[in-house]
Design a protein around this motif. Sequence first.
Motif, PDB file in Angstrom:
ATOM      1  N   PRO A  70       0.813  -1.225   0.000  1.00 57.33           N
ATOM      2  CA  PRO A  70       0.000   0.000   0.000  1.00 57.33           C
ATOM      3  C   PRO A  70       0.842   1.268   0.000  1.00 57.33           C
ATOM      4  N   THR A 121      -9.460   6.410  -0.543  1.00 57.51           N
ATOM      5  CA  THR A 121      -8.590   5.304  -0.951  1.00 57.51           C
ATOM      6  C   THR A 121      -7.172   5.523  -0.462  1.00 57.51           C
ATOM      7  N   SER A 178      -6.937   5.286   3.469  1.00 60.34           N
ATOM      8  CA  SER A 178      -7.074   3.940   4.012  1.00 60.34           C
ATOM      9  C   SER A 178      -5.832   3.103   3.733  1.00 60.34           C
ATOM     10  N   ASN A 179      -5.284   3.218   2.536  1.00 59.02           N
ATOM     11  CA  ASN A 179      -4.068   2.474   2.213  1.00 59.02           C
ATOM     12  C   ASN A 179      -2.878   2.977   3.018  1.00 59.02           C
ATOM     13  N   VAL A 195      -9.959   0.222   4.433  1.00 47.97           N
ATOM     14  CA  VAL A 195      -9.480  -0.331   3.163  1.00 47.97           C
ATOM     15  C   VAL A 195     -10.476  -1.350   2.620  1.00 47.97           C
ATOM     16  N   GLN A 209      -4.466  -0.644  -4.960  1.00 43.43           N
ATOM     17  CA  GLN A 209      -5.191   0.066  -3.909  1.00 43.43           C
ATOM     18  C   GLN A 209      -6.640  -0.373  -3.752  1.00 43.43           C
TER      19      GLN A 209
END
Length: 236
Positions: A31, A74, A77-78, A111, A139
């Motif tokens: 990530p 995105t 969260s990654n 995620v 991702q």
Amino acid sequence: MSLRALLRGRRRDPAPTRLARTAWLGAGLLPLAGCASSFVIGASKGTPVFEGTSYRGGFEAGWGNVLNQPAYFTWCSNAVVAVTSLVLAAARRAPRSDAFWAVRAAGLGSVMVTGLVYNTVLRGHGQDTLLYRANDAVQHVVNPLLAPVVWAAFDPRGQLNRRRRLLAAALPLTWTGVTMARGPRVDWYPYPFLDVKRYGLTAVSGVLAGILTLFSGLLMGLTEADRLLSAHRGDR
């Protein structure tokens, strides 16, 4: 009971195995690479334009769009999954604090939400370069699957509880607050379902409430899985 008996009865968590550290390292670096490639994409192309949206803002390719990447759920969260996984890979023993495990839970729940929402609502938009397609896969597909698998296989059990789940909600709530406050100022939202002018504040609020409910439900599911895994390990 004597102090010596208390100290003798106090168990220390075992040090992580090499396999666990390797898994956390991979679950952190992947990530991290996805977040880094988002900066490269932001430098080379502007923000995507979704058909039918009423907002007309956005960012052209360059530093403005590079710095805008954390506006995407995105990316956030990654990034959280990357940081917590790398901390676990590097630490001599797993952290015990509520703060760490709340952040860890926030990353895992977020995620998974990212993967579910993207692949049901947003998939297929703007994947016009090899780097973009690779970034999309990492991702939105790989990490939402890899993160919970690594958690189930290697994270210490018993770290999810009601207090930590409530603290974990700070991530999606903060992102929501910042996004909705910033949107009218820059006339841009990271996702078309947040288009307040088109759908109205009530409808958008309902969507956001649904996403938060999904997030909470996923963490509840992880908590139950954690309980089952703990019982299974205790049986062996």
